[in-house]
Design a protein around this motif. Structure first.
Motif, short mmCIF file in Angstrom:
data_model
loop_
_atom_site.label_atom_id
_atom_site.label_comp_id
_atom_site.label_asym_id
_atom_site.label_seq_id
_atom_site.Cartn_x
_atom_site.Cartn_y
_atom_site.Cartn_z
N TRP A 129 -10.64 20.64 -33.46
CA TRP A 129 -11.71 21.57 -33.75
C TRP A 129 -11.75 21.83 -35.25
N ARG A 130 -12.84 21.42 -35.89
CA ARG A 130 -13.07 21.73 -37.30
C ARG A 130 -13.93 23.00 -37.34
N MET A 131 -13.36 24.09 -37.81
CA MET A 131 -14.04 25.38 -37.75
C MET A 131 -14.30 25.93 -39.15
N ILE A 132 -15.51 26.44 -39.36
CA ILE A 132 -15.97 26.87 -40.68
C ILE A 132 -16.59 28.26 -40.56
N HIS A 133 -16.15 29.20 -41.41
CA HIS A 133 -16.82 30.50 -41.50
C HIS A 133 -17.93 30.36 -42.54
N GLY A 134 -19.16 30.23 -42.08
CA GLY A 134 -20.31 30.06 -42.95
C GLY A 134 -21.13 31.33 -43.08
N GLY A 135 -20.50 32.49 -42.80
CA GLY A 135 -21.21 33.76 -42.90
C GLY A 135 -21.07 34.38 -44.27
N VAL A 136 -21.66 35.57 -44.43
CA VAL A 136 -21.74 36.22 -45.73
C VAL A 136 -20.54 37.09 -46.02
N ARG A 137 -20.07 37.91 -45.01
CA ARG A 137 -19.07 38.91 -45.40
C ARG A 137 -18.10 39.33 -44.31
N ASP A 138 -18.38 39.16 -43.04
CA ASP A 138 -17.55 39.79 -42.01
C ASP A 138 -16.49 38.86 -41.43
N THR A 139 -15.30 39.42 -41.22
CA THR A 139 -14.14 38.68 -40.74
C THR A 139 -14.33 38.25 -39.28
N ILE A 140 -13.77 37.09 -38.96
CA ILE A 140 -13.72 36.60 -37.58
C ILE A 140 -12.26 36.35 -37.21
N GLY A 186 -38.75 38.85 -37.46
CA GLY A 186 -37.52 39.16 -38.17
C GLY A 186 -37.34 38.28 -39.40
N GLN A 187 -36.88 38.88 -40.49
CA GLN A 187 -36.66 38.13 -41.71
C GLN A 187 -35.40 38.64 -42.42
N ILE A 188 -34.96 37.88 -43.39
CA ILE A 188 -33.90 38.32 -44.30
C ILE A 188 -34.53 38.35 -45.67
N ASP A 189 -34.85 39.56 -46.13
CA ASP A 189 -35.67 39.69 -47.33
C ASP A 189 -35.21 40.81 -48.26
N GLY A 190 -33.99 41.33 -48.05
CA GLY A 190 -33.52 42.39 -48.93
C GLY A 190 -32.03 42.61 -48.81
N TYR A 191 -31.43 43.15 -49.85
CA TYR A 191 -29.98 43.35 -49.85
C TYR A 191 -29.56 44.65 -49.17
N ASP A 192 -30.53 45.41 -48.64
CA ASP A 192 -30.17 46.52 -47.77
C ASP A 192 -29.71 46.01 -46.41
N GLN A 193 -29.85 44.70 -46.17
CA GLN A 193 -29.35 44.10 -44.94
C GLN A 193 -27.88 43.70 -45.04
N PHE A 194 -27.27 43.87 -46.21
CA PHE A 194 -25.86 43.56 -46.40
C PHE A 194 -25.17 44.81 -46.91
N GLY A 195 -23.95 45.00 -46.51
CA GLY A 195 -23.21 46.15 -47.00
C GLY A 195 -22.16 46.59 -45.99
N PRO A 196 -21.34 47.56 -46.38
CA PRO A 196 -20.23 47.99 -45.51
C PRO A 196 -20.71 48.41 -44.13
N GLY A 197 -20.13 47.81 -43.11
CA GLY A 197 -20.44 48.17 -41.73
C GLY A 197 -21.77 47.67 -41.23
N GLY A 198 -22.56 47.01 -42.09
CA GLY A 198 -23.92 46.64 -41.73
C GLY A 198 -24.01 45.64 -40.60
N TRP A 199 -23.11 44.64 -40.61
CA TRP A 199 -23.18 43.60 -39.57
C TRP A 199 -22.90 44.19 -38.20
N ALA A 200 -21.85 44.97 -38.06
CA ALA A 200 -21.52 45.56 -36.76
C ALA A 200 -22.61 46.51 -36.29
N GLN A 201 -23.15 47.31 -37.21
CA GLN A 201 -24.19 48.26 -36.84
C GLN A 201 -25.47 47.56 -36.41
N SER A 202 -25.76 46.40 -36.99
CA SER A 202 -27.03 45.72 -36.72
C SER A 202 -27.17 45.28 -35.27
N GLY A 203 -26.05 45.06 -34.59
CA GLY A 203 -26.12 44.56 -33.22
C GLY A 203 -26.40 43.08 -33.12
#
Length: 707
Positions: free
Chosen positions: A367-378, A326-343
């Motif tokens: 608790w010091r908490m940080i959202h270090g992700g790209v786009r999806d809400t927590i 598995g790699q992160i090598d393209g912007y087709d891995q980001f986009g609307p709904g992509g994170w939830a769909q990826s599983g």
């Protein structure tokens, strides 16, 4: 004499192998979620005593604390040197989607990561230098700690393979490119944005090393910040690989009767009372496996379960076959709904569905908490798990919502928020759910009322997210709580009483009484607020900003701020040092987190499309979104700018626009830096502006130099 300690990173982002154990069928202990390893713990040396003769005190700014540089505490070095290198790392990430009951399974991955300065892993995975024994590789950066008044130097060495796209090749800079170029951003720090300080307008290309020098002013607030890559064109790809880490500014300055101090001095141990600290970095590493060159029309496409004729063709979950990497090598891995769909799963400190280190009932933790992700809400919650709940091993991503509904059924815990984006609040905010948009930080005081296991839940509601997808409640991990002091009644009142006792024990005489009185009066933290409120009479100018995604051309999307995509050769705003602006923020197409570098801002109002201000303590969003209530007067560096609709029709867009007003001061620093949407694939594709803070010209405008 200045003390300077040189130290290599002793723990790596990519190569910390969790020791909680991994197992196949028959017994599957959850991985332990530990605090990130500390990079650059301040060495025990003697601080310089006294200012040199004739030295001037720092210029008085609009802070509520004015410490001199001499206030570095004993044992804190004035200067610290650290080394970071970036290279590909072979490792493993847990994938619950392929697990069966009672087992834990992992996918092979190869990701861009930070490692210790000489390029060798701090903890070798295997002697064969391959992927080593199957087990969780913790893709999380080491934690950097520093103090106000300190100089921190970080040498960043780029050991990634050559990337020709990092050299100008023509075309738009807003097309993702230079995946192996990098730089380093200290997100939220109030430091110089130019030169070799927090300069994100440089590219450290493969084979190049560069030393950053962060001169943290002695008046800098203590708090929870973070660092990450910020090279335009590859920010999302690198942060999405796990290239992010906590950056904690420790505070040693107690308040006085006339000056504010650091809340760290309140949350010190006294007697038998402890305030244990957890640092939690949430990440969303969306790795994928692709079809190879022999796959015909499918060559290079992401493998999903829907590709298999024996499965549902609409199953968009990512799939890695045996032998795949598995790699992160393209912007087709980001986009609307992509994170939830990826599983894929949100990890905490690099661990997927793990168990936090044990807690004890009745003990108040920070608790010091940080959202270090790209786009999806927590949307963060804690609930007690039923005693008869099965182990979380074997849970698919799609099954965690059912698990939460069946077994995470206890009352939602009260969380007392004490800081937003690293800046101490004027009073604690009680919350049962805490919304994290990308780049948000929240500090919370947490107490578990009784022993047992507690669920760490991401309970996302449609109103809070960019995609407005269906609500979901995913399990992120568990906390095992040992017996201790039972907490009856309100957890918030219990925490409040513990802080009152801490004020009386940790702070001297009248100061302790003053702070205790503030705490008793509505849980106020008045003696620890770092910035003075910006009154309307102080405002000297206005700024208007509108985010937009132009989808009017079929098959294309243009990411814009104020109707234009980013242009590195253009300065979009020239602001004056010493000025105070009131900004009005809007989004014309879906919602976006606004982030501006260097200077934080204070929230004045957040109005719905109907013009109702919902930022007060009792503010209610008609959309059912809880995230804005109580935000009036709060200081932040990142803020969600909301629109209910995804439409390029102006009439429709205006019906969904929220109007946010904030105020900010431009103090201390001049230079060029950026503001942008912190959905990082939006930023990489043009939703960013160049900002310049310049000296005033003495005639009501900004100076443009003397040439």
């Amino acid at each position: 004499m200045t003390n300077c300690i040189a130290r290599n990173i002793g723990l790596s982002l990519g190569l910390s192998l969790a020791l909680g154990g991994h197992a196949s069928a028959g017994g599957a202990p959850e991985e332990i979620i530990r605090n990130p390893p500390v990079l650059g713990a301040v060495p025990a040396v003697t601080a310089t005593a006294g200012l040199q003769a004739g030295a001037a005190a720092p210029r008085k700014l609009n802070l509520l604390r004015q410490p001199l540089a001499t206030e570095l505490a004993p044992g804190i070095a004035r200067e610290v040197e650290l080394n970071l290198s970036i290279q590909y790392v072979n490792g493993w990430i847990r994938n619950p989607a392929i697990e069966k009951p009672g087992e834990i399974k992992f996918d092979k991955v190869r990701l861009r990561s930070y490692v210790q300065g000489d390029g060798r892993p701090a903890r070798s995975l295997a002697a064969d230098a391959g992927w080593g024994k199957e087990g969780q590789t913790v893709f999380v950066a080491p934690q950097i700690e520093a103090y106000p008044g300190q100089t921190v130097r970080v040498t960043l060495n780029n050991n990634l393979p050559d990337d020709p796209s990092c050299i100008a090749q023509g075309g738009s800079a807003n097309v993702p490119h230079c995946f192996n170029g990098t730089n380093l951003h200290t997100h939220g720090l109030w430091i110089n944005p130019a030169g070799n300080s927090d300069n994100v307008l440089i590219s450290i290309n493969p084979g190049v090393g560069f030393q950053y020098e962060y001169n943290i002013p002695p008046t800098h607030p203590a708090g929870t910040f973070w660092y990450h890559s910020h090279r335009h064109g590859s920010t999302a790809l690198q942060v999405g690989s796990g290239m992010a880490g906590a950056l904690v500014i420790r505070g040693t300055r107690p308040p006085t009767l006339t000056e504010n101090g650091d809340i760290d001095t309140l949350l010190k141990p006294h007697g038998a009372t402890q305030f244990p600290e957890r640092v939690l970095l949430f990440q969303q590493i969306q790795y994928a496996c692709r079809f190879g060159p022999d796959a015909g029309d499918m060559k290079g496409q992401i493998k999903t379960y829907g590709n298999d004729p024996a499965t549902n063709p609409n199953d968009k979950r990512y799939k890695c076959d045996p032998g795949d990497v598995g790699q992160i090598d393209g912007y087709d891995q980001f986009g609307p709904g992509g994170w939830a769909q990826s599983g894929r799963y949100t990890s905490i400190n690099g661990v997927v569905l793990g168990k936090l280190a044990k807690a004890k009932a009745g003990v108040v933790e920070r608790w010091r908490m940080i959202h270090g992700g790209v786009r999806d809400t927590i949307s963060f919650k804690l609930r007690r798990r039923a005693d008869n709940a099965p182990a979380a091993a074997g849970l698919k991503a799609s099954d965690t919502e059912d698990y939460v509904q069946r077994y995470c059924t206890g009352p939602e815990l009260d969380l007392s928020l004490i800081a937003a984006d690293g800046l101490t609040l004027a009073r604690a905010m009680p919350r049962k759910a805490v919304t994290f948009q990308p780049a948000y930080r929240w500090d919370a005081l947490v107490v578990f009322p009784q022993a047992g296991d507690y669920c760490v839940i991401n309970d996302v509601q449609v109103a809070s997210t960019i995609d407005r997808a269906a609500p979901s409640a995913r399990l992120l991990g568990l906390v095992e709580v040992e017996p201790g002091a039972a907490v009856g009644g309100s957890a918030s009142a219990y925490v409040q009483s513990k802080l009152v006792a801490a004020a009386q024990a940790n702070l001297p005489g009248q100061v302790g009484a003053k702070v205790a009185g503030e705490l008793k009066d509505g849980f106020k933290l008045s003696s620890f607020v770092p910035h003075r409120t910006i009154e309307e009479t102080e405002v000297t100018g206005t700024q208007l900003l509108t985010f937009n995604i132009d989808t009017s051309k079929p098959g294309a999307a243009t990411f814009q701020v104020d109707g234009r995509p980013f242009d590195g050769a253009r300065i979009d705003r020239v602001l004056q040092l010493g000025a105070v602006d009131e900004w009005t923020l809007k989004s014309a197409f879906v919602s976006h987190p606004f982030h501006i570098h260097v200077n934080p801002f204070q929230i004045v109002s957040i109005k719905t499309p109907d013009g109702v201000d919902i930022s007060g303590d009792n503010g209610k969003d008609p959309d059912g979104d809880p995230q804005y209530a109580g935000m009036k007067g709060v200081w932040k560096d990142t803020l969600w700018v909301k629109n209910l609709y995804a439409s390029n029709d102006p009439a429709t867009s205006r019906k969904g626009e929220y109007t946010i007003v904030v105020r900010t001061r431009y103090e201390r620093y001049i230079g060029d830096f950026v503001l942008h949407c912190h959905i990082l694939d939006h930023e990489d594709q043009g939703m960013m502006q160049n900002i310049r803070v310049a000296l005033p010209d003495g005639k009501g405008g900004a100076s443009h130099g003397h040439h």
